[in-house]
Design a protein around this motif. Structure first.
Motif, PDB file in Angstrom:
ATOM      1  N   ALA A   1       0.843  -1.197   0.000  1.00  0.00           N
ATOM      2  CA  ALA A   1       0.000   0.000   0.000  1.00  0.00           C
ATOM      3  C   ALA A   1       0.874   1.242   0.000  1.00  0.00           C
ATOM      4  CB  ALA A   1      -0.900   0.008   1.235  1.00  0.00           C
ATOM      5  N   VAL A   2       0.442   2.234  -0.770  1.00  0.00           N
ATOM      6  CA  VAL A   2       1.094   3.539  -0.746  1.00  0.00           C
ATOM      7  C   VAL A   2       0.002   4.595  -0.617  1.00  0.00           C
ATOM      8  CG1 VAL A   2       2.603   5.172  -1.917  1.00  0.00           C
ATOM      9  CG2 VAL A   2       2.931   2.719  -2.263  1.00  0.00           C
ATOM     10  N   ALA A   3      -0.064   5.238   0.526  1.00  0.00           N
ATOM     11  CA  ALA A   3      -1.025   6.320   0.736  1.00  0.00           C
ATOM     12  C   ALA A   3      -0.396   7.614   0.252  1.00  0.00           C
ATOM     13  CB  ALA A   3      -1.400   6.421   2.211  1.00  0.00           C
ATOM     14  N   GLY A   4      -0.979   8.173  -0.792  1.00  0.00           N
ATOM     15  CA  GLY A   4      -0.415   9.404  -1.325  1.00  0.00           C
ATOM     16  C   GLY A   4      -1.125   9.847  -2.585  1.00  0.00           C
ATOM     17  N   ASP A   5      -0.956  11.101  -2.909  1.00  0.00           N
ATOM     18  CA  ASP A   5      -1.482  11.657  -4.140  1.00  0.00           C
ATOM     19  C   ASP A   5      -0.855  10.948  -5.339  1.00  0.00           C
ATOM     20  OD1 ASP A   5      -2.622  13.952  -5.841  1.00  0.00           O
ATOM     21  OD2 ASP A   5      -0.473  14.086  -6.244  1.00  0.00           O
ATOM     22  N   ALA A   6      -1.670  10.659  -6.353  1.00  0.00           N
ATOM     23  CA  ALA A   6      -1.187   9.884  -7.497  1.00  0.00           C
ATOM     24  C   ALA A   6      -0.018  10.565  -8.197  1.00  0.00           C
ATOM     25  CB  ALA A   6      -2.332   9.650  -8.482  1.00  0.00           C
ATOM     26  N   ARG A   7      -0.161  11.835  -8.481  1.00  0.00           N
ATOM     27  CA  ARG A   7       0.896  12.523  -9.234  1.00  0.00           C
ATOM     28  C   ARG A   7       2.191  12.585  -8.444  1.00  0.00           C
ATOM     29  NH1 ARG A   7       0.695  18.742 -11.582  1.00  0.00           N
ATOM     30  NH2 ARG A   7       2.499  18.549 -12.952  1.00  0.00           N
ATOM     31  N   ALA A   8       2.101  12.965  -7.179  1.00  0.00           N
ATOM     32  CA  ALA A   8       3.307  13.065  -6.360  1.00  0.00           C
ATOM     33  C   ALA A   8       3.986  11.705  -6.217  1.00  0.00           C
ATOM     34  CB  ALA A   8       2.963  13.630  -4.990  1.00  0.00           C
ATOM     35  N   THR A   9       3.197  10.659  -6.039  1.00  0.00           N
ATOM     36  CA  THR A   9       3.749   9.317  -5.864  1.00  0.00           C
ATOM     37  C   THR A   9       4.429   8.832  -7.138  1.00  0.00           C
ATOM     38  OG1 THR A   9       2.041   8.786  -4.237  1.00  0.00           O
ATOM     39  CG2 THR A   9       3.178   6.936  -5.277  1.00  0.00           C
ATOM     40  N   LEU A  10       3.777   9.017  -8.267  1.00  0.00           N
ATOM     41  CA  LEU A  10       4.359   8.558  -9.533  1.00  0.00           C
ATOM     42  C   LEU A  10       5.612   9.338  -9.895  1.00  0.00           C
ATOM     43  CD1 LEU A  10       1.126   7.960 -11.647  1.00  0.00           C
ATOM     44  CD2 LEU A  10       2.504   6.280 -10.413  1.00  0.00           C
ATOM     45  N   LYS A  11       5.655  10.619  -9.540  1.00  0.00           N
ATOM     46  CA  LYS A  11       6.867  11.408  -9.807  1.00  0.00           C
ATOM     47  C   LYS A  11       8.058  10.864  -9.026  1.00  0.00           C
ATOM     48  CE  LYS A  11       6.866  15.868 -10.336  1.00  0.00           C
ATOM     49  NZ  LYS A  11       6.653  17.324 -10.172  1.00  0.00           N
ATOM     50  N   VAL A  12       7.824  10.499  -7.776  1.00  0.00           N
ATOM     51  CA  VAL A  12       8.911   9.917  -6.978  1.00  0.00           C
ATOM     52  C   VAL A  12       9.360   8.596  -7.588  1.00  0.00           C
ATOM     53  CG1 VAL A  12       9.528   8.975  -4.720  1.00  0.00           C
ATOM     54  CG2 VAL A  12       8.177  11.077  -4.861  1.00  0.00           C
ATOM     55  N   MET A  13       8.397   7.780  -8.025  1.00  0.00           N
ATOM     56  CA  MET A  13       8.749   6.502  -8.628  1.00  0.00           C
ATOM     57  C   MET A  13       9.555   6.701  -9.904  1.00  0.00           C
ATOM     58  SD  MET A  13       5.112   4.535  -7.960  1.00  0.00           S
ATOM     59  CE  MET A  13       5.594   3.022  -8.771  1.00  0.00           C
ATOM     60  N   LEU A  14       9.169   7.674 -10.710  1.00  0.00           N
ATOM     61  CA  LEU A  14       9.916   7.950 -11.934  1.00  0.00           C
ATOM     62  C   LEU A  14      11.318   8.447 -11.623  1.00  0.00           C
ATOM     63  CD1 LEU A  14       7.110   9.671 -14.036  1.00  0.00           C
ATOM     64  CD2 LEU A  14       8.308   7.552 -14.649  1.00  0.00           C
ATOM     65  N   ASP A  15      11.425   9.326 -10.633  1.00  0.00           N
ATOM     66  CA  ASP A  15      12.742   9.866 -10.272  1.00  0.00           C
ATOM     67  C   ASP A  15      13.680   8.783  -9.742  1.00  0.00           C
ATOM     68  OD1 ASP A  15      11.871  12.348 -11.032  1.00  0.00           O
ATOM     69  OD2 ASP A  15      11.428  13.040  -8.990  1.00  0.00           O
ATOM     70  N   SER A  16      13.094   7.712  -9.201  1.00  0.00           N
ATOM     71  CA  SER A  16      13.925   6.643  -8.635  1.00  0.00           C
ATOM     72  C   SER A  16      14.475   5.700  -9.705  1.00  0.00           C
ATOM     73  CB  SER A  16      13.104   5.837  -7.623  1.00  0.00           C
ATOM     74  OG  SER A  16      12.141   5.037  -8.294  1.00  0.00           O
TER      75      SER A  16
END
Length: 524
Positions: A307-322
């Protein structure tokens, strides 16, 4: 300032430029203040349900909160269905309502427009239902509503202002509007998600309505993972229909089987609800990662591995940056396969509607929007076969599934985005629910095609009755002559006997000086 002047200043500070509503005896001071605010346009509707549906369409088209103003009592109960639809589909609608004089609330003295408990009526269909008993509270209450919209699951908020509070003076300055950012996703959880996605051989993504404003990031992640993307009805358009990783039609049984065979499914901004899956619950054989701004929703409809509780855009941006998940996984060919088998399944019920839906799509510009009602031509035709260019181009009452949505929602979307072509697709039964709002489109000269599938019945209910083995009962409708009705309202009219007629009619409607009713006489 008075309480209502503080309200208008707070709306202005939060970027509100349009409101929908009907003036009433209990909102006279609100309208006095609105009349002195030329930078906030008021759209007068014919019914409070229409006002709230327009605010909903406005919000879906823009991502910004839609605002409606209704009176106490019947104004609230009239708007309740539309507010409940916005709640079900997580749409940010701010409903401002009046109330009787504050000292008499709950005393049952028999005031005009008095409900036994207005608060109880709204309790189950709003994220917050706030009774404001002092003009000093108006500014902060309004700002708090916008904070909620920007920092958590965006559901309706209702602010009730009694008539005496509307007129009372306040010296409390209006607080400055500030950015309302959702909480950052948990870094440890995202690291575990990265490990899952890095090791995935057959990943897929399910995108829901909560990912509408993360379309760019979601598509970038899908391309990096080489993962097909399935969208729910509220997520439709997040991935353009022409993209090779777009694997959606509706989530039919064939699509569910595909997802159940994937080793990792990433669900973003969707509650994975029964309304999303037309053929029963999802039973995944692989791992499920669920990203949602509402932590209470995660795991409610399916067991979650991460589970990841978070805003979709903010979460996906972190995933992309990683740098998560880069690799070749046959995504395009897998998406093509599931599209093909889903299309065959969709044609079982959708074949009669397919040429009409294709004609409507051909007539509309590539960058355009469509508002729908719960009708057979929508569910079996437009849902699977109407292609979209991107996010916030699709307005459909998915969760509550109410009738009467399409026309007022299309008006709200057109007011919000006047440069974009918008059409409404509605059945004859659904059109009757809110057809009076055609007057609003005429008054504001909105070039709006309203395509009416006229089978002179509640057709889907009749079909379900036949499925259960008995002849349809109480489903026939006496539909008025739509050409005469259009003329009475001051709208244009066209009738389409063939799909090519529909193309011609819709293209003409898009350049008309007002709305056009386009009838498809489906009984012939």
């Amino acid at each position: 300032m008075t309480g209502v002047e503080a309200l208008i200043e707070s709306l202005r500070a939060n970027g509100v430029r349009h409101v929908f509503g009907i003036p009433s005896t209990h909102t006279l001071e609100i309208y006095r203040a609105l009349g002195k605010a030329p930078d906030i346009a008021h759209i007068t509707t014919t019914h409070e349900q229409g006002a709230a549906f327009m605010a909903d369409g406005y919000a879906r088209a823009t991502g910004r909160p839609g605002v409606c103003i209704v009176t106490t009592g019947p104004g609230v109960t009239n708007a309740a269905t539309a507010i409940a639809e916005a709640y079900s589909d997580s749409v940010p609608v701010l409903c401002i309502t009046a109330h009787i004089v504050s000292e008499d609330i709950g005393r049952g003295r028999g005031h005009s427009h008095e409900l036994r408990s207005q608060e109880s009526v709204l309790e189950g269909i709003t994220d917050e239902n706030r009774l404001i008993l002092s003009p000093d509270q108006v500014g902060e209450a309004t700002h708090d509503a916008f904070r909620r919209f920007g920092s958590r699951r965006p559901r309706p908020v209702c602010l009730a202002i009694p008539v005496d509070v509307q007129e009372a003076a306040t010296t409390i300055p209006i607080p400055d509007a500030s950015a309302h950012n959702p909480p950052a996703p948990d870094a440890d959880a995202l690291e575990r998600v990265s490990d899952l996605l890095d090791s995935a051989a057959t990943p897929a993504i399910i995108a829901g309505g909560g990912a509408q404003d993360a379309a760019k990031e979601l598509l970038a992640l899908a391309e990096r993972l080489d993962a097909p993307v399935v969208t729910t009805l509220n997520g439709k358009g997040i991935v353009p229909s022409y993209h090779p990783l777009e694997a959606s039609l509706v989530i039919y049984r064939s699509v569910v089987r595909f997802l159940e065979e994937c080793d990792v499914v990433l669900a973003v901004g969707t509650e994975l609800s029964p309304a999303d899956f037309w053929t029963g619950p999802l039973e995944l054989g692989g791992k499920l990662v669920q990203v949602d701004i509402d932590p209470d929703q995660i795991g409610r409809n399916h067991a979650v591995d991460q589970a990841v509780a978070g805003d979709a855009r903010a979460t996906l941006k972190v995933m992309l940056d990683s740098g998560v998940g880069a690799g070749s996984r046959s995504g395009a060919s897998r998406a093509e396969y599931v599209r093909g088998v889903a299309e065959k399944e969709a044609l079982n019920m959708g074949r009669p509607y397919l040429p009409w839906v294709r004609a409507l799509r051909r007539a509309m510009p590539e960058e355009s929007s469509l508002a729908l009602d719960v009708a057979m031509v929508a569910g079996f035709g437009a849902y699977p076969f109407y292609g979209l260019p991107g996010p916030r181009t699709w307005m459909n009452p998915s969760g509550l599934g109410t009738l009467g949505y399409a026309l007022p929602a299309a008006i709200g979307a057109k007011v919000a985005r006047p440069e974009r072509a918008v059409a409404a697709l509605v059945g004859d039964g659904g059109f009757m629910f809110t057809m009076s709002e055609l007057m609003v489109a005429v008054q504001h000269r909105l070039a709006l095609p309203v395509v009416i599938w006229n089978d002179r019945a509640f057709g889907e209910i009749g079909r379900l009755m036949r499925e259960r083995g008995y002849e349809p009962f109480a489903t026939d409708l006496h539909v008025p002559d739509l050409a005469t009705l259009a003329t009475a309202y001051g709208a244009s009219f066209a009738r389409a006997y063939e799909p090519d007629d529909l193309v011609t009619a819709v293209e003409g409607a898009l350049v008309a000086d007002g709305p056009t009713l386009v009838e498809v006489p489906a009984w012939t």
